[in-house]
Design an enzyme around this catalytic site. Structure first.
Site, PDB file in Angstrom:
ATOM      1  N   ARG A 131      21.297 -33.345  36.120  1.00  0.00           N
ATOM      2  CA  ARG A 131      22.715 -33.666  36.029  1.00  0.00           C
ATOM      3  C   ARG A 131      23.521 -32.674  36.859  1.00  0.00           C
ATOM      4  O   ARG A 131      23.196 -31.497  36.917  1.00  0.00           O
ATOM      5  CB  ARG A 131      23.202 -33.583  34.575  1.00  0.00           C
ATOM      6  CG  ARG A 131      22.805 -34.733  33.707  1.00  0.00           C
ATOM      7  CD  ARG A 131      23.400 -34.606  32.323  1.00  0.00           C
ATOM      8  NE  ARG A 131      22.800 -33.540  31.548  1.00  0.00           N
ATOM      9  CZ  ARG A 131      23.382 -32.375  31.290  1.00  0.00           C
ATOM     10  NH1 ARG A 131      24.594 -32.108  31.728  1.00  0.00           N
ATOM     11  NH2 ARG A 131      22.757 -31.471  30.577  1.00  0.00           N
ATOM     12  N   TYR A 134      19.121 -39.886  39.431  1.00  0.00           N
ATOM     13  CA  TYR A 134      18.314 -39.277  38.369  1.00  0.00           C
ATOM     14  C   TYR A 134      19.052 -39.092  37.052  1.00  0.00           C
ATOM     15  O   TYR A 134      20.229 -38.686  37.035  1.00  0.00           O
ATOM     16  CB  TYR A 134      17.781 -37.914  38.839  1.00  0.00           C
ATOM     17  CG  TYR A 134      16.735 -37.323  37.918  1.00  0.00           C
ATOM     18  CD1 TYR A 134      15.591 -38.034  37.575  1.00  0.00           C
ATOM     19  CD2 TYR A 134      16.890 -36.043  37.380  1.00  0.00           C
ATOM     20  CE1 TYR A 134      14.627 -37.498  36.730  1.00  0.00           C
ATOM     21  CE2 TYR A 134      15.931 -35.492  36.544  1.00  0.00           C
ATOM     22  CZ  TYR A 134      14.800 -36.230  36.214  1.00  0.00           C
ATOM     23  OH  TYR A 134      13.852 -35.694  35.375  1.00  0.00           O
ATOM     24  N   LYS A 142      24.372 -40.212  28.633  1.00  0.00           N
ATOM     25  CA  LYS A 142      25.446 -39.240  28.383  1.00  0.00           C
ATOM     26  C   LYS A 142      26.823 -39.799  28.743  1.00  0.00           C
ATOM     27  O   LYS A 142      27.809 -39.505  28.064  1.00  0.00           O
ATOM     28  CB  LYS A 142      25.188 -37.958  29.168  1.00  0.00           C
ATOM     29  CG  LYS A 142      23.783 -37.389  28.998  1.00  0.00           C
ATOM     30  CD  LYS A 142      23.508 -36.880  27.615  1.00  0.00           C
ATOM     31  CE  LYS A 142      22.115 -36.249  27.607  1.00  0.00           C
ATOM     32  NZ  LYS A 142      21.699 -35.595  26.421  1.00  0.00           N
ATOM     33  N   HIS A 161      25.838 -35.390  20.270  1.00  0.00           N
ATOM     34  CA  HIS A 161      24.582 -35.045  20.951  1.00  0.00           C
ATOM     35  C   HIS A 161      23.579 -34.568  19.895  1.00  0.00           C
ATOM     36  O   HIS A 161      23.310 -33.370  19.789  1.00  0.00           O
ATOM     37  CB  HIS A 161      24.887 -33.946  21.975  1.00  0.00           C
ATOM     38  CG  HIS A 161      23.788 -33.673  22.946  1.00  0.00           C
ATOM     39  ND1 HIS A 161      23.684 -32.478  23.632  1.00  0.00           N
ATOM     40  CD2 HIS A 161      22.749 -34.415  23.365  1.00  0.00           C
ATOM     41  CE1 HIS A 161      22.631 -32.514  24.427  1.00  0.00           C
ATOM     42  NE2 HIS A 161      22.042 -33.669  24.281  1.00  0.00           N
ATOM     43  N   SER A 175      21.060 -29.215  25.562  1.00  0.00           N
ATOM     44  CA  SER A 175      19.948 -29.758  26.338  1.00  0.00           C
ATOM     45  C   SER A 175      18.798 -28.758  26.393  1.00  0.00           C
ATOM     46  O   SER A 175      19.012 -27.561  26.567  1.00  0.00           O
ATOM     47  CB  SER A 175      20.410 -30.075  27.762  1.00  0.00           C
ATOM     48  OG  SER A 175      21.400 -31.067  27.720  1.00  0.00           O
ATOM     49  N   CYS A 213      16.805 -27.628  24.126  1.00  0.00           N
ATOM     50  CA  CYS A 213      16.708 -26.654  23.033  1.00  0.00           C
ATOM     51  C   CYS A 213      15.907 -27.170  21.847  1.00  0.00           C
ATOM     52  O   CYS A 213      15.939 -26.561  20.771  1.00  0.00           O
ATOM     53  CB  CYS A 213      18.092 -26.249  22.565  1.00  0.00           C
ATOM     54  SG  CYS A 213      18.931 -25.189  23.742  1.00  0.00           S
ATOM     55  N   ASP A 250      18.243 -37.786  20.663  1.00  0.00           N
ATOM     56  CA  ASP A 250      19.233 -37.207  21.581  1.00  0.00           C
ATOM     57  C   ASP A 250      20.685 -37.503  21.202  1.00  0.00           C
ATOM     58  O   ASP A 250      21.536 -36.644  21.350  1.00  0.00           O
ATOM     59  CB  ASP A 250      18.968 -37.711  23.006  1.00  0.00           C
ATOM     60  CG  ASP A 250      19.628 -36.844  24.072  1.00  0.00           C
ATOM     61  OD1 ASP A 250      19.530 -35.598  23.980  1.00  0.00           O
ATOM     62  OD2 ASP A 250      20.253 -37.398  24.992  1.00  0.00           O
ATOM     63  N   ARG A 257      10.858 -35.286  33.576  1.00  0.00           N
ATOM     64  CA  ARG A 257      11.007 -35.987  32.290  1.00  0.00           C
ATOM     65  C   ARG A 257      10.147 -37.236  32.204  1.00  0.00           C
ATOM     66  O   ARG A 257       9.777 -37.823  33.213  1.00  0.00           O
ATOM     67  CB  ARG A 257      12.471 -36.366  32.078  1.00  0.00           C
ATOM     68  CG  ARG A 257      13.341 -35.119  31.875  1.00  0.00           C
ATOM     69  CD  ARG A 257      14.727 -35.442  31.409  1.00  0.00           C
ATOM     70  NE  ARG A 257      15.479 -34.211  31.223  1.00  0.00           N
ATOM     71  CZ  ARG A 257      15.947 -33.782  30.055  1.00  0.00           C
ATOM     72  NH1 ARG A 257      15.756 -34.480  28.956  1.00  0.00           N
ATOM     73  NH2 ARG A 257      16.617 -32.649  29.968  1.00  0.00           N
TER      74      ARG A 257
HETATM   75  P1  GTP Z   1      17.137 -32.532  26.142  1.00  0.00           P
HETATM   76  O1  GTP Z   1      16.299 -33.755  26.257  1.00  0.00           O
HETATM   77  O2  GTP Z   1      17.428 -31.865  27.427  1.00  0.00           O
HETATM   78  O3  GTP Z   1      18.390 -32.787  25.362  1.00  0.00           O
HETATM   79  O4  GTP Z   1      16.235 -31.421  25.354  1.00  0.00           O
HETATM   80  P2  GTP Z   1      15.787 -31.333  23.846  1.00  0.00           P
HETATM   81  O5  GTP Z   1      16.881 -30.710  23.054  1.00  0.00           O
HETATM   82  O6  GTP Z   1      15.299 -32.643  23.373  1.00  0.00           O
HETATM   83  O7  GTP Z   1      14.593 -30.269  23.919  1.00  0.00           O
HETATM   84  P3  GTP Z   1      13.010 -30.480  23.773  1.00  0.00           P
HETATM   85  O8  GTP Z   1      12.635 -30.931  22.389  1.00  0.00           O
HETATM   86  O9  GTP Z   1      12.548 -31.328  24.887  1.00  0.00           O
HETATM   87  O10 GTP Z   1      12.488 -28.991  23.948  1.00  0.00           O
HETATM   88  C1  GTP Z   1      12.812 -28.247  25.069  1.00  0.00           C
HETATM   89  C2  GTP Z   1      11.913 -27.055  25.183  1.00  0.00           C
HETATM   90  O11 GTP Z   1      12.009 -26.248  24.013  1.00  0.00           O
HETATM   91  C3  GTP Z   1      10.434 -27.389  25.326  1.00  0.00           C
HETATM   92  O12 GTP Z   1       9.894 -26.537  26.290  1.00  0.00           O
HETATM   93  C4  GTP Z   1       9.861 -27.092  23.981  1.00  0.00           C
HETATM   94  O13 GTP Z   1       8.517 -26.751  24.059  1.00  0.00           O
HETATM   95  C5  GTP Z   1      10.726 -25.947  23.486  1.00  0.00           C
HETATM   96  N1  GTP Z   1      10.806 -25.914  22.017  1.00  0.00           N
HETATM   97  C6  GTP Z   1      11.126 -26.954  21.205  1.00  0.00           C
HETATM   98  N2  GTP Z   1      11.071 -26.598  19.898  1.00  0.00           N
HETATM   99  C7  GTP Z   1      10.719 -25.286  19.890  1.00  0.00           C
HETATM  100  C8  GTP Z   1      10.498 -24.323  18.841  1.00  0.00           C
HETATM  101  O14 GTP Z   1      10.617 -24.614  17.655  1.00  0.00           O
HETATM  102  N3  GTP Z   1      10.166 -23.057  19.228  1.00  0.00           N
HETATM  103  C9  GTP Z   1      10.024 -22.716  20.539  1.00  0.00           C
HETATM  104  N4  GTP Z   1       9.708 -21.459  20.825  1.00  0.00           N
HETATM  105  N5  GTP Z   1      10.205 -23.588  21.546  1.00  0.00           N
HETATM  106  C10 GTP Z   1      10.554 -24.848  21.234  1.00  0.00           C
HETATM  107  C1  SPV Z   2      20.197 -33.627  28.867  1.00  0.00           C
HETATM  108  O1  SPV Z   2      20.443 -32.971  29.871  1.00  0.00           O
HETATM  109  O2  SPV Z   2      20.674 -33.321  27.750  1.00  0.00           O
HETATM  110  C2  SPV Z   2      19.331 -34.809  28.956  1.00  0.00           C
HETATM  111  C3  SPV Z   2      18.908 -35.232  30.273  1.00  0.00           C
HETATM  112  O3  SPV Z   2      18.992 -35.414  27.958  1.00  0.00           O
HETATM  113  S1  SPV Z   2      20.046 -36.264  31.049  1.00  0.00           S
HETATM  114  O4  SPV Z   2      19.846 -37.619  30.548  1.00  0.00           O
HETATM  115  O5  SPV Z   2      19.760 -36.175  32.457  1.00  0.00           O
HETATM  116  O6  SPV Z   2      21.384 -35.858  30.743  1.00  0.00           O
HETATM  117 MN    MN Z   3      15.271 -34.454  24.453  1.00  0.00          MN
END
Ligand code: GTP
Ligand code: SPV
Ligand code: MN
Length: 655
Positions: free
Chosen positions: A117, A266, A275, A295, A317, A319, A342, A437
């Site tokens: 983004r 993308y 979003k 979110h 994002s 996290c 999400d 992704r």
């Molecule tokens: P977006 O799709 O961008 O909104 O991200 P998200 O909030 O869905 O995050 P996602 O679950 O994909 O995790 C992002 C990163 O955080 C990955 O590398 C995970 O491995 C890491 N992660 C997730 N949960 C944990 C946790 O409980 N502990 C740690 N140390 N890392 C974590």
């Molecule tokens: C984020 O950035 O929080 C995403 C990826 O989930 S995107 O759809 O590109 O915004």
């Molecule tokens: Mn996600």
């Protein structure tokens, strides 16, 4: 009937002035319609029947076709047959290639300049600037909401959109966010010249021509997307991925329910249901209609006794939303089922409870770090019918990214990185782009909740905020009430991630995990949240978690995270149930009393450091947060939230 020639002016796409935004008036439409269709005569309809579209969709398509001048129009129906046809074409052209180890999985590499983004080029357009941003002092740039005037937007559009689809097909993608026709659902129509976007939208939203049948008087969100590279193409197209990174422009017009996106193919830049619609536009609709577009993931958690609780959680994002939504509990007898990973649309029901739906239909998850060890349910979800973008691949037809090192069984297997170059374990550069992704259908998740498509949604009992906070912030705390919870959400911070254009590991403010997605003035947004608190409603309780605290000594994570996060959820649910003696007041909220978290079967955990609320840290934080709130929200801050800030600061200063 005669046609007023002035009504046709807007269709001269070469004309100077604000032509991109001109519309045919409603009255004139039926007259003009005939003419428009005649004028479209030289733009063949490749698929679908233009005459069967609802008149307002006809008008939208006709206007924009006149503006963008595609060589043909393709009206999508969302069927499998259609998707197969498009995928075959993409494979033939080299934009997608099959990952042969799976059923219907494809890999796609973008132009390396189009990988995330682009927040600096994403705008909200309102007549009054302060409908979008807060009143900040002179010289302070608002970080929530990125405002542009209608006039400037119009100029930006006019310098990009006229003729921008020359030589390309314009796809008309009808979609529903939320179950088709549901009381919380909304519909949109996206125009795009990217067929990668078409098949991705089909995974991420409910694409179906039934949208046209149920539209009736309902409004729809108008989404206009172009990769911004008309043919004949002047510059070189890299990886068969047309885009125009220097000219990226993404603009939202909330009152008009309209989104314009140019130059990128993308993610959140181009899958406009996500979003752009489900957060930035929808939060405006939600404000008008008295609900919330957030979110947040949505999960159902069942305890060993069988009782189920629904929780929503807002993390910035990258996290851990997708991970938490699909958590595999390490405590025996617990079960987690995923409703969404999400975005949550939430509205109070007649019974006073807050009901949430997941408006999406798929997961667009961060690939690196996703493995059988960290998120086996996500892995199971994308074993078929999925698209992987900017990951690496192995010579035996598997996807590959950081975190899968142990899964390369045959050590002779060759890896091709996301740029298409040979790659070896131990190479300095990552094999997959950090924001690579997967897009996978949500229904394929083995633990998708049976009610995930319930049109009424699921009742939320707790809302969790969280971010990556390496220092100072305890593993979990409960806020003191609705307004304190809102204030805590407003103070959300996290280390920067790869999901956007930021670099490095600085801790940034990300209020409510909505900073990049705020659709309107953040002070008004806080006020909207606050006013949802009425006597007859049963408000969810609000918590804050931090899986990412690091030891001040070793720099290592203090908490194992992932499946062990169930231990924190367990504590939260016991708090909801009114268990006594498990919480202890601190200036920032209620943390677990020592021993109140089930740590059975875990290795050593440094409880004191993990749960501590260090006075030095929080005193500094209070000063920083006040500065942030004063400069970024200023006079728009609702008085009761200001009181939460004052009270919390006083509690901290008494430490
Ligand atoms: P977006 O799709 O961008 O909104 O991200 P998200 O909030 O869905 O995050 P996602 O679950 O994909 O995790 C992002 C990163 O955080 C990955 O590398 C995970 O491995 C890491 N992660 C997730 N949960 C944990 C946790 O409980 N502990 C740690 N140390 N890392 C974590
Ligand atoms: C984020 O950035 O929080 C995403 C990826 O989930 S995107 O759809 O590109 O915004
Ligand atoms: Mn996600």
């Amino acid at each position: 009937m005669s046609v007023d020639p002035s009504e046709l002016k807007p269709f001269k796409s070469t004309q100077p002035g604000h032509s991109s935004l001109r519309q045919i008036s409603e009255d004139a439409f039926y007259v003009v319609n005939e003419v428009v269709i005649k004028r479209l005569g030289h733009i063949p309809i490749h698929k679908g029947d233009f005459h069967l579209l609802p008149p307002k969709v006809q008008r939208f398509v006709a206007e924009k076709a006149e503006l963008m001048r595609p060589r043909g129009i393709y009206i999508c129906d969302g069927t499998q047959h259609e998707a197969d046809e498009i995928i075959d074409k993409l494979v033939e052209r080299g934009m997608l290639s099959p990952l042969k180890a799976y059923e219907n999985n494809y890999i796609c590499r973008t132009d390396p300049k189009d990988v995330a983004r682009v927040e600096s080029k994403t705008w909200m357009v309102t007549r009054d600037k302060y409908d979008t941003v807060c009143h900040t002092p002179d010289g302070v740039d608002p970080i929530m909401g990125h405002w542009m005037s209608p006039e400037d937007m119009s100029d930006e559009l006019d310098s990009r959109f006229p003729g921008c689809m020359a030589g390309r097909i314009m796809y008309v993608v009808p979609f529903s966010m939320g179950p088709l026709g549901g009381p919380l659902s909304k519909i949109g129509v996206q125009l795009t010249d990217s067929n990668y976007v078409v098949i991705s939208m089909r995974i991420m939203t409910r694409v179906t021509s039934e949208v046209f049948d149920i539209m009736g008087d309902q409004d729809f969100t108008r989404c206009i997307h172009s990769v911004g590279l008309p043919r004949p193409v002047k510059q070189k197209v890299i990886n068969h991925w047309p885009c125009n990174p220097d000219r990226v422009f993404i603009a939202h017009r909330p009152p008009e329910r309209e989104i314009w996106s140019f130059g990128s193919g993308y993610g959140g830049n181009s899958l406009l249901g996500k979003k752009c619609f489900a957060l930035r536009i929808a939060s405006n609709i939600a404000k008008d209609e008295g609900w919330l577009a957030e979110h947040m993931l949505i999960m159902g958690v069942s305890r060993p006794c069988g009782r189920e609780h629904f929780i929503a959680a807002a993390f910035p994002s990258a996290c851990g939303k997708t991970n938490l939504a699909m958590l595999q509990p390490t405590l025996p007898g617990w079960k987690v089922r995923c409703v969404g990973d999400d975005i949550a649309w939430m509205k109070f029901g007649a019974d006073g409870r807050l009901y949430a739906i997941n408006p999406e239909h798929g997961f667009f998850g961060v690939a690196p770090g996703t493995s059988d060890r960290t998120n086996p349910m996500a892995v199971a979800t994308f074993q078929k019918d999925s698209i992987f973008t900017n990951v690496a691949e192995t010579s035996d037809g598997h996807y590959y990214w950081e975190g899968l090192e142990d899964e390369i069984k045959d050590k002779n297997v060759e890896v091709t990185d996301w740029l298409g170059n040979p790659w070896k374990l131990g190479d300095a550069a990552p094999a997959a782009h950090p924001n690579s992704r997967f897009a996978a259908p949500a229904r394929q998740c083995p633990i998708i909740h049976p009610d995930w498509e319930s049109p009424q949604g699921v009742p939320i009992e707790a809302i969790i905020f969280g971010g990556r906070r390496p220092d100072g912030v305890p593993l979990v705390f409960e806020t003191y009430g609705w307004n304190h919870g809102i204030y805590t959400g407003a103070c959300l911070k996290s280390e920067a991630t790869a999901a956007a254009e930021y670099k490095g590991k600085t801790v940034m403010h990300d209020p409510m995990a909505m900073r990049p997605f705020m659709g309107y003035n953040f002070g008004k947004y806080l006020d909207h949240w606050m006013k949802l608190n009425t006597a007859e409603r049963k408000l969810p309780r609000i918590y804050h978690v931090n899986w990412f605290r690091k030891s001040r000594d070793t720099g290592k994570f203090l908490w194992p995270g992932f499946g062990d996060n169930i231990r924190v959820i367990d504590w939260i649910i016991r708090r909801l149930d009114g268990d006594v003696g498990i919480g202890q007041e601190t200036p920032v909220g209620i943390v677990p009393t020592k021993g109140s978290l089930d740590l059975e079967g875990l290795g050593p955990v440094d409880w004191d450091e993990l749960m501590s609320v260090p006075a030095d840290y929080w005193k500094e934080d209070a000063v920083e947060v006040r500065k942030f709130i004063e400069s970024q929200v200023g006079p728009d801050l609702p008085a009761p939230i200001r009181k939460e800030m004052d009270d919390q600061e006083a509690r901290i200063n008494a430490m």
